[in-house]
Design a protein around this motif. Structure first.
Motif, PDB file in Angstrom:
ATOM      1  N   GLY A 442       7.044   2.305   4.462  1.00 11.34           N
ATOM      2  CA  GLY A 442       6.815   1.195   3.545  1.00 11.34           C
ATOM      3  C   GLY A 442       6.473   1.744   2.173  1.00 11.34           C
ATOM      4  O   GLY A 442       6.553   2.948   1.906  1.00 11.34           O
ATOM      5  N   THR A 443       6.071   0.861   1.277  1.00 13.96           N
ATOM      6  CA  THR A 443       5.740   1.290  -0.073  1.00 13.96           C
ATOM      7  C   THR A 443       4.310   1.808  -0.138  1.00 13.96           C
ATOM      8  O   THR A 443       3.512   1.628   0.783  1.00 13.96           O
ATOM      9  CB  THR A 443       5.896   0.124  -1.058  1.00 13.96           C
ATOM     10  N   LEU A 444       4.015   2.422  -1.248  1.00  9.18           N
ATOM     11  CA  LEU A 444       2.670   2.937  -1.489  1.00  9.18           C
ATOM     12  C   LEU A 444       1.661   1.787  -1.477  1.00  9.18           C
ATOM     13  O   LEU A 444       0.591   1.891  -0.858  1.00  9.18           O
ATOM     14  CB  LEU A 444       2.649   3.664  -2.828  1.00  9.18           C
ATOM     15  N   ALA A 445       1.995   0.681  -2.106  1.00  6.83           N
ATOM     16  CA  ALA A 445       1.078  -0.462  -2.144  1.00  6.83           C
ATOM     17  C   ALA A 445       0.856  -1.038  -0.749  1.00  6.83           C
ATOM     18  O   ALA A 445      -0.265  -1.414  -0.387  1.00  6.83           O
ATOM     19  CB  ALA A 445       1.631  -1.544  -3.068  1.00  6.83           C
ATOM     20  N   GLU A 446       1.896  -1.109   0.063  1.00  9.65           N
ATOM     21  CA  GLU A 446       1.759  -1.636   1.424  1.00  9.65           C
ATOM     22  C   GLU A 446       0.842  -0.760   2.260  1.00  9.65           C
ATOM     23  O   GLU A 446       0.054  -1.253   3.074  1.00  9.65           O
ATOM     24  CB  GLU A 446       3.135  -1.746   2.076  1.00  9.65           C
ATOM     25  N   ASN A 447       0.916   0.539   2.087  1.00  6.37           N
ATOM     26  CA  ASN A 447       0.034   1.441   2.822  1.00  6.37           C
ATOM     27  C   ASN A 447      -1.409   1.308   2.355  1.00  6.37           C
ATOM     28  O   ASN A 447      -2.333   1.385   3.158  1.00  6.37           O
ATOM     29  CB  ASN A 447       0.521   2.884   2.670  1.00  6.37           C
ATOM     30  N   ARG A 465      -6.508   4.336  -9.178  1.00  7.56           N
ATOM     31  CA  ARG A 465      -6.918   5.215 -10.281  1.00  7.56           C
ATOM     32  C   ARG A 465      -8.116   6.058  -9.884  1.00  7.56           C
ATOM     33  O   ARG A 465      -8.190   7.252 -10.196  1.00  7.56           O
ATOM     34  CB  ARG A 465      -7.265   4.360 -11.504  1.00  7.56           C
ATOM     35  N   LEU A 466      -9.056   5.452  -9.164  1.00  4.66           N
ATOM     36  CA  LEU A 466     -10.270   6.151  -8.742  1.00  4.66           C
ATOM     37  C   LEU A 466      -9.941   7.374  -7.894  1.00  4.66           C
ATOM     38  O   LEU A 466     -10.548   8.441  -8.043  1.00  4.66           O
ATOM     39  CB  LEU A 466     -11.156   5.183  -7.950  1.00  4.66           C
ATOM     40  N   CYS A 467      -8.947   7.236  -7.008  1.00  2.00           N
ATOM     41  CA  CYS A 467      -8.597   8.332  -6.095  1.00  2.00           C
ATOM     42  C   CYS A 467      -7.429   9.174  -6.587  1.00  2.00           C
ATOM     43  O   CYS A 467      -6.974  10.079  -5.877  1.00  2.00           O
ATOM     44  CB  CYS A 467      -8.268   7.765  -4.713  1.00  2.00           C
ATOM     45  N   GLY A 468      -6.942   8.867  -7.774  1.00  2.00           N
ATOM     46  CA  GLY A 468      -5.839   9.653  -8.309  1.00  2.00           C
ATOM     47  C   GLY A 468      -4.495   9.316  -7.687  1.00  2.00           C
ATOM     48  O   GLY A 468      -3.521  10.055  -7.863  1.00  2.00           O
ATOM     49  N   VAL A 469      -4.411   8.181  -6.986  1.00  2.00           N
ATOM     50  CA  VAL A 469      -3.145   7.792  -6.376  1.00  2.00           C
ATOM     51  C   VAL A 469      -2.153   7.336  -7.429  1.00  2.00           C
ATOM     52  O   VAL A 469      -0.936   7.462  -7.252  1.00  2.00           O
ATOM     53  CB  VAL A 469      -3.384   6.673  -5.324  1.00  2.00           C
ATOM     54  N   ASP A 470      -2.651   6.812  -8.561  1.00  6.23           N
ATOM     55  CA  ASP A 470      -1.759   6.315  -9.604  1.00  6.23           C
ATOM     56  C   ASP A 470      -0.910   7.427 -10.201  1.00  6.23           C
ATOM     57  O   ASP A 470       0.118   7.165 -10.832  1.00  6.23           O
ATOM     58  CB  ASP A 470      -2.569   5.617 -10.695  1.00  6.23           C
ATOM     59  N   ARG A 471      -1.344   8.688  -9.999  1.00  8.72           N
ATOM     60  CA  ARG A 471      -0.574   9.817 -10.529  1.00  8.72           C
ATOM     61  C   ARG A 471       0.494  10.305  -9.552  1.00  8.72           C
ATOM     62  O   ARG A 471       1.267  11.203  -9.880  1.00  8.72           O
ATOM     63  CB  ARG A 471      -1.518  10.969 -10.870  1.00  8.72           C
ATOM     64  N   ILE A 472       0.510   9.746  -8.353  1.00  7.49           N
ATOM     65  CA  ILE A 472       1.484  10.183  -7.343  1.00  7.49           C
ATOM     66  C   ILE A 472       2.844   9.551  -7.585  1.00  7.49           C
ATOM     67  O   ILE A 472       3.866  10.237  -7.690  1.00  7.49           O
ATOM     68  CB  ILE A 472       0.981   9.842  -5.932  1.00  7.49           C
ATOM     69  N   PRO A 474       4.740   5.248  -8.605  1.00  2.25           N
ATOM     70  CA  PRO A 474       4.514   3.804  -8.770  1.00  2.25           C
ATOM     71  C   PRO A 474       4.206   3.146  -7.425  1.00  2.25           C
ATOM     72  O   PRO A 474       4.590   3.640  -6.372  1.00  2.25           O
ATOM     73  CB  PRO A 474       5.849   3.301  -9.347  1.00  2.25           C
ATOM     74  N   MET A 475       3.529   2.011  -7.492  1.00  5.83           N
ATOM     75  CA  MET A 475       3.067   1.344  -6.281  1.00  5.83           C
ATOM     76  C   MET A 475       4.196   0.863  -5.373  1.00  5.83           C
ATOM     77  O   MET A 475       4.009   0.691  -4.174  1.00  5.83           O
ATOM     78  CB  MET A 475       2.177   0.143  -6.638  1.00  5.83           C
ATOM     79  N   ASP A 476       5.383   0.633  -5.921  1.00  3.01           N
ATOM     80  CA  ASP A 476       6.490   0.136  -5.117  1.00  3.01           C
ATOM     81  C   ASP A 476       7.365   1.262  -4.567  1.00  3.01           C
ATOM     82  O   ASP A 476       8.468   1.029  -4.065  1.00  3.01           O
ATOM     83  CB  ASP A 476       7.359  -0.839  -5.915  1.00  3.01           C
ATOM     84  N   THR A 477       6.870   2.509  -4.635  1.00  2.00           N
ATOM     85  CA  THR A 477       7.633   3.659  -4.158  1.00  2.00           C
ATOM     86  C   THR A 477       7.525   3.781  -2.643  1.00  2.00           C
ATOM     87  O   THR A 477       6.418   3.802  -2.097  1.00  2.00           O
ATOM     88  CB  THR A 477       7.121   4.951  -4.801  1.00  2.00           C
ATOM     89  N   PRO A 478       8.635   3.888  -1.900  1.00  2.00           N
ATOM     90  CA  PRO A 478       8.561   4.132  -0.452  1.00  2.00           C
ATOM     91  C   PRO A 478       7.978   5.512  -0.180  1.00  2.00           C
ATOM     92  O   PRO A 478       8.334   6.485  -0.860  1.00  2.00           O
ATOM     93  CB  PRO A 478      10.017   4.041   0.004  1.00  2.00           C
ATOM     94  N   VAL A 479       7.081   5.594   0.807  1.00  2.00           N
ATOM     95  CA  VAL A 479       6.427   6.877   1.092  1.00  2.00           C
ATOM     96  C   VAL A 479       7.076   7.598   2.259  1.00  2.00           C
ATOM     97  O   VAL A 479       6.736   8.746   2.551  1.00  2.00           O
ATOM     98  CB  VAL A 479       4.926   6.680   1.386  1.00  2.00           C
ATOM     99  N   GLY A 480       8.011   6.962   2.952  1.00  2.00           N
ATOM    100  CA  GLY A 480       8.640   7.602   4.094  1.00  2.00           C
ATOM    101  C   GLY A 480       7.771   7.505   5.332  1.00  2.00           C
ATOM    102  O   GLY A 480       6.559   7.317   5.260  1.00  2.00           O
ATOM    103  N   GLU A 481       8.400   7.610   6.487  1.00  2.00           N
ATOM    104  CA  GLU A 481       7.671   7.519   7.748  1.00  2.00           C
ATOM    105  C   GLU A 481       6.632   8.631   7.848  1.00  2.00           C
ATOM    106  O   GLU A 481       6.934   9.796   7.625  1.00  2.00           O
ATOM    107  CB  GLU A 481       8.648   7.608   8.925  1.00  2.00           C
ATOM    108  N   ARG A 482       5.396   8.235   8.161  1.00  2.00           N
ATOM    109  CA  ARG A 482       4.257   9.166   8.263  1.00  2.00           C
ATOM    110  C   ARG A 482       4.012   9.911   6.957  1.00  2.00           C
ATOM    111  O   ARG A 482       3.465  11.015   6.951  1.00  2.00           O
ATOM    112  CB  ARG A 482       4.467  10.152   9.410  1.00  2.00           C
ATOM    113  N   GLY A 483       4.446   9.349   5.846  1.00  2.00           N
ATOM    114  CA  GLY A 483       4.233   9.981   4.553  1.00  2.00           C
ATOM    115  C   GLY A 483       5.019  11.253   4.381  1.00  2.00           C
ATOM    116  O   GLY A 483       4.564  12.197   3.710  1.00  2.00           O
TER     117      GLY A 483
END
Length: 585
Positions: A442-447, A465-472, A474-483
């Motif tokens: 799923g997407t980054l936001a869904e996870n 932003r707090l955890c630095g995820v915003d630098r990985i 965009p929120m709608d990016t698919p992360v792939g199965e099991r990341g």
């Protein structure tokens, strides 16, 4: 505590008798459809027996007496043909509809059983093996629900009615029918143990193939990198051969059983012909009724033979039923409270009070006494295997301690045992980020929203932003199965953000920052300090340990010492210094 032993028991040898009967209560939620299915099966079988008997009588009358069938007889025959066709379709439609409805419920119950008893029951279990139980074993039971229950009831009713009519028309015909019927009915039970063993062998082979296939797909990159793909292909081919051998063994025995059933029917035919001829010669049976009596005698054996075939195939499903039943009935290792208590609002501390715990062997925790005041950060330190992760799992209530209590302590008020808190409220209050926190397709936001689906976009953005995820990405990016598209450090950031998005009052980090570099770890620690929550950090990094408000050292299942960094490192013989000797700077 592990389910591996349970699975071994099920897979080894012959599954327990009654495994299929234990799944019959699943029909209770579909009583109306079950009744309709049984009625359709009864009409389908009854119409066939009636059709064959009436057709035989019509032919016999036409040949012996030279009478053409009446309009009423022709109408009855046509009606029976249409009824037979309609009921055959209707019975198949209803029985399969019923079966798939039951299977849908069973799949949910299997998942609920695994979730209810996780993580202990899934510890040591391979993903493919669990998938085989949740999918393949459940799917195999379609035959049991669609082709056994209603058909057996209908066959029994038709056979009883048919033999009653035969007893009235010519009792001697029963002498040719009853012995064969008894042998047909007894045949599936005579070889039940062998069939169950062969079925168990097949289900085990399928589960092993599934497990190895899932492992291979998950580790394809590593297998390619290590040059081990050829060996893995050889192993999969061997697993495939084992499945083929098991399935062929079942097919061969079923062919033999089918031949035996056919032979018994032939014997019944000869017996019925001989008995009918003797009855006609003795004048007990009118010649025109002889074909009808013979047709009736053989027609009532048809449902019995078909039921014997269905029973034989159902017995081979005992292993699948046992695996599904074990999952459905899996005990809750952390049972829900009978009368849940509500947690008070505000910050919560944690307390482990005289906690003892083991995994079925020696004690892992032996009288642990540990308190973390609300709003403080505690670093739990110790050698590998000292019980640190066990403490984290007890705080999240994956297990319950064998002795003692795990409590949440409000700033003002009485401590609340986690066993007295509903699961939903406990998950909102306590968040555990483990060493491995898998992501989902799923997407980054869904996870991120997995733990807090109601979180608004502003909170999502701030937490990212707090955890630095915003630098990985965009929120709608698919992360792939099991990341699979992310690095270990990126997955760790997402797992932390996912936990923080739920706004827990107690945060447990089980070496979850190990993938972060020192600078990122420091920034995250500073950000967490701004939150008014209690944090328990299991860490193997000096800087992480030093930043904690207090440090507790776990040795041999007990808290060896507790204090601040300055207090503990200032003692030459402290347990912390012994632990730090094995921890990199």
């Amino acid at each position: 505590m592990s389910s591996a032993a349970d699975t071994a028991t099920i897979d080894a040898g012959v599954p327990a008798r009654g495994s299929l009967r234990a799944l019959l209560p699943a029909l209770a939620g579909h009583r109306a459809m079950t009744v309709r299915t049984c009625a359709a099966a009864l009409l389908e079988q009854g119409s066939l027996v009636t059709l064959l008997t009436l057709a035989a009588h019509t032919v016999g009358t036409a040949v012996l007496e030279g009478h053409a069938p009446s309009a009423a007889t022709v109408t009855a025959l046509v009606t029976l043909v249409l009824l037979r066709a309609l009921m055959t379709w209707r019975e198949m439609d209803l029985s399969h509809d019923l079966a798939y409805r039951v299977l849908a419920v069973l799949r949910v119950r299997v998942f609920d059983g695994l979730a209810r008893s996780a993580p202990a029951r899934v510890a040591g279990r391979r993903s493919g093996d669990l998938a085989a139980t949740a999918m393949a074993d459940v799917e195999a039971l379609e035959f049991f629900y669609a082709h056994t229950t209603a058909q057996l009831l209908a066959a029994g009713t038709v056979f009883t009615g048919g033999t009653a009519v035969l007893a009235t028309v010519e009792p001697w015909l029963l002498a040719a029918v009853l012995p064969v019927a008894v042998l047909l009915a007894a045949a599936p039970f005579a070889d039940a143990r062998g069939r169950a063993a062969r079925g168990s062998r097949t289900r085990t082979a399928v589960a092993r193939l599934s497990a190895d296939t899932v492992d291979t797909v998950d580790g394809l990159r590593e297998l390619l990198a290590c040059g081990a793909l050829a060996e893995r292909r050889r192993r999969l081919a061997e697993r495939g051969r084992q499945v083929g051998d098991a399935q062929r063994a079942e097919a061969v025995w079923e062919a033999v059983a089918a031949a035996v059933r056919d032979l018994l029917i032939v014997v019944a035919v000869l017996g019925v012909v001989a008995a009918a001829a003797q009855s006609v010669n003795a004048g007990r049976l009118h010649g025109a009724w002889a074909p009808a009596a013979m047709a009736l005698a053989l027609a009532v054996l048809g449902p019995v033979a078909e039921s014997a075939r269905s029973l034989s195939q159902a017995v081979s499903l005992r292993a699948a039923a046992a695996r599904v039943g074990a999952a459905v009935k899996a005990p809750a290792l952390a049972p829900p409270p009978a009368a849940p208590r509500s947690l008070p609002s505000g910050p919560l501390g944690v307390r482990l009070h005289r906690v003892r715990f083991d995994y079925g062997g020696g004690p892992v925790l032996d009288g642990v006494e540990l308190t973390v005041p609300a709003g403080q950060t505690l670093a739990l330190v110790g050698a590998s295997g000292a019980g640190k992760s066990t403490c984290a799992h007890l705080l999240a209530r994956f297990w319950d301690p064998s002795e003692g209590a795990v409590q949440l302590v409000p700033a003002d008020g009485e401590p609340v045992d986690v066993r007295e808190v509903s699961d939903a409220e406990l998950r909102r209050a306590v968040a555990l980020v483990g060493q491995e926190s898998p992501l989902f397709h799923g997407t980054l936001a869904e996870n991120l929203r997995l733990a807090a689906p109601e979180a608004d976009d502003d909170l999502l953005t701030e937490t990212a932003r707090l955890c630095g995820v915003d630098r990985i990405a965009p929120m709608d990016t698919p992360v792939g199965e099991r990341g699979s598209t992310l690095s270990g450090g990126q997955r760790a950031r997402i797992a932390l953000a996912r936990a923080l998005l739920a706004r827990p009052r107690v945060l447990v980090l089980d070496e979850s920052t190990a993938h972060l570099d020192n600078a990122s770890d420091a920034r995250l620690a500073a950000a967490l300090k701004q939150e008014d929550r209690t944090t328990v950090v299991i860490a193997h990094r000096r800087a992480t340990i030093r930043r904690a408000d207090r440090i507790a050292v776990l040795e041999a299942g007990r808290i060896a010492e507790e204090g601040t960094w300055e207090e503990l490192t200032g003692r030459p013989d402290s347990a912390l210094n012994r632990s730090l000797a094995h921890i990199p700077s």
